[in-house]
Write a protein that holds these residues in place. Structure first.
Motif, short mmCIF file in Angstrom:
data_model
loop_
_atom_site.label_atom_id
_atom_site.label_comp_id
_atom_site.label_asym_id
_atom_site.label_seq_id
_atom_site.Cartn_x
_atom_site.Cartn_y
_atom_site.Cartn_z
N LEU A 1 0.83 -1.20 0.00
CA LEU A 1 0.00 0.00 0.00
C LEU A 1 0.87 1.25 0.00
O LEU A 1 0.58 2.22 -0.70
CB LEU A 1 -0.92 0.02 1.22
CG LEU A 1 -2.09 -0.94 1.21
CD1 LEU A 1 -2.78 -0.94 2.57
CD2 LEU A 1 -3.07 -0.58 0.11
N ARG A 2 1.92 1.23 0.79
CA ARG A 2 2.79 2.41 0.90
C ARG A 2 3.66 2.62 -0.33
O ARG A 2 4.02 3.74 -0.66
CB ARG A 2 3.66 2.28 2.15
CG ARG A 2 2.86 2.47 3.42
CD ARG A 2 3.71 2.40 4.65
NE ARG A 2 2.94 2.76 5.83
CZ ARG A 2 3.13 2.23 7.02
NH1 ARG A 2 4.06 1.32 7.21
NH2 ARG A 2 2.39 2.61 8.04
N GLU A 3 4.01 1.54 -1.01
CA GLU A 3 4.92 1.65 -2.15
C GLU A 3 4.24 1.61 -3.50
O GLU A 3 4.84 1.96 -4.50
CB GLU A 3 5.96 0.53 -2.08
CG GLU A 3 6.89 0.66 -0.89
CD GLU A 3 7.89 -0.48 -0.79
OE1 GLU A 3 7.84 -1.41 -1.61
OE2 GLU A 3 8.73 -0.43 0.13
N GLY A 4 2.98 1.16 -3.53
CA GLY A 4 2.26 1.03 -4.80
C GLY A 4 2.06 2.36 -5.48
O GLY A 4 1.68 3.35 -4.85
N GLY B 1 -2.46 10.22 3.08
CA GLY B 1 -2.16 10.48 1.68
C GLY B 1 -2.17 9.27 0.78
O GLY B 1 -1.93 9.41 -0.42
N LEU B 2 -2.44 8.09 1.30
CA LEU B 2 -2.39 6.88 0.47
C LEU B 2 -3.63 6.75 -0.41
O LEU B 2 -4.72 7.19 -0.05
CB LEU B 2 -2.27 5.63 1.32
CG LEU B 2 -0.96 5.43 2.08
CD1 LEU B 2 -0.97 4.09 2.80
CD2 LEU B 2 0.24 5.52 1.15
N ASP B 3 -3.45 6.13 -1.56
CA ASP B 3 -4.57 5.82 -2.45
C ASP B 3 -5.14 4.47 -2.06
O ASP B 3 -4.57 3.43 -2.36
CB ASP B 3 -4.12 5.81 -3.90
CG ASP B 3 -5.26 5.53 -4.87
OD1 ASP B 3 -6.43 5.41 -4.42
OD2 ASP B 3 -4.99 5.43 -6.08
N LEU B 4 -6.25 4.50 -1.34
CA LEU B 4 -6.95 3.29 -0.93
C LEU B 4 -8.29 3.19 -1.65
O LEU B 4 -9.19 2.48 -1.20
CB LEU B 4 -7.15 3.30 0.59
CG LEU B 4 -5.88 3.41 1.43
CD1 LEU B 4 -6.21 3.64 2.90
CD2 LEU B 4 -5.02 2.17 1.27
N SER B 5 -8.41 3.92 -2.75
CA SER B 5 -9.67 3.92 -3.49
C SER B 5 -10.00 2.51 -3.97
O SER B 5 -9.12 1.73 -4.32
CB SER B 5 -9.60 4.87 -4.68
OG SER B 5 -8.58 4.49 -5.58
#
Length: 166
Positions: A41-44, A66-70
């Motif tokens: 998740l952090r590196e994707g 700030g992560l994209d968890l959409s």
């Protein structure tokens, strides 16, 4: 009351236990499935590079800002005290997730499904809940200052005495 389960409390608990157990499994290098998923998740950099089936994962107290968890399925996930500020949770599934004392400041939850989620004492200032399903959400003593709820479903949501200034 379960909003997404089978209606059988014993079966629902067994399902949650199985989901939780899968995150404790380790790979050949001794890394837990949870740690591998969190790193991805952090590196994707694109949706294809990150896991999307995160049902039941325990990410309490993690910095996910700030992560994209959409479009991620975080149904039943444990996100208590997690930092989800400015995270993209649009079109995500967070039904019955535990977000107690989570920081959702500036998070995007466009059309997310949060039915039955626990948002008690969370901070969701300036978060976007447009079109989100907040049916049965518990948000007691939460802060939603400047949050948007355009076309959101708030049936049976308990947001008292939350701070809501729209």
């Amino acid at each position: 009351m379960s909003t997404s389960g089978t209606g059988n409390p014993g079966a629902d608990q067994q399902s949650r236990d199985l989901l939780s157990a899968r995150w404790r499994e380790t790979d050949g290098d001794g890394r837990s499935a949870r740690d591998v998923a969190l790193r991805a998740l952090r590196e994707g950099t694109s949706p294809a590079d990150r896991p999307t089936d995160l049902r039941g994962i325990d990410l309490a107290r993690e910095d996910l800002s700030g992560l994209d968890l959409s479009r991620c399925d975080l149904t039943g996930a444990h996100l208590a005290q997690a930092n989800l500020s400015k995270a993209n949770l649009a079109f995500g599934k967070l039904g019955e997730a535990v977000l107690f004392e989570a920081n959702l400041t500036g998070a995007e939850l466009l059309s997310a499904d949060l039915a039955g989620a626990d948002l008690n004492q969370s901070v969701a200032d300036r978060a976007g809940f447009g079109g989100a399903n907040l049916t049965g959400v518990l948000g007691v003593s939460a802060s939603f200052e400047g949050a948007t709820f355009s076309k959101a479903t708030l049936v049976d949501a308990d947001l008292r005495p939350s701070f809501i200034h729209i």
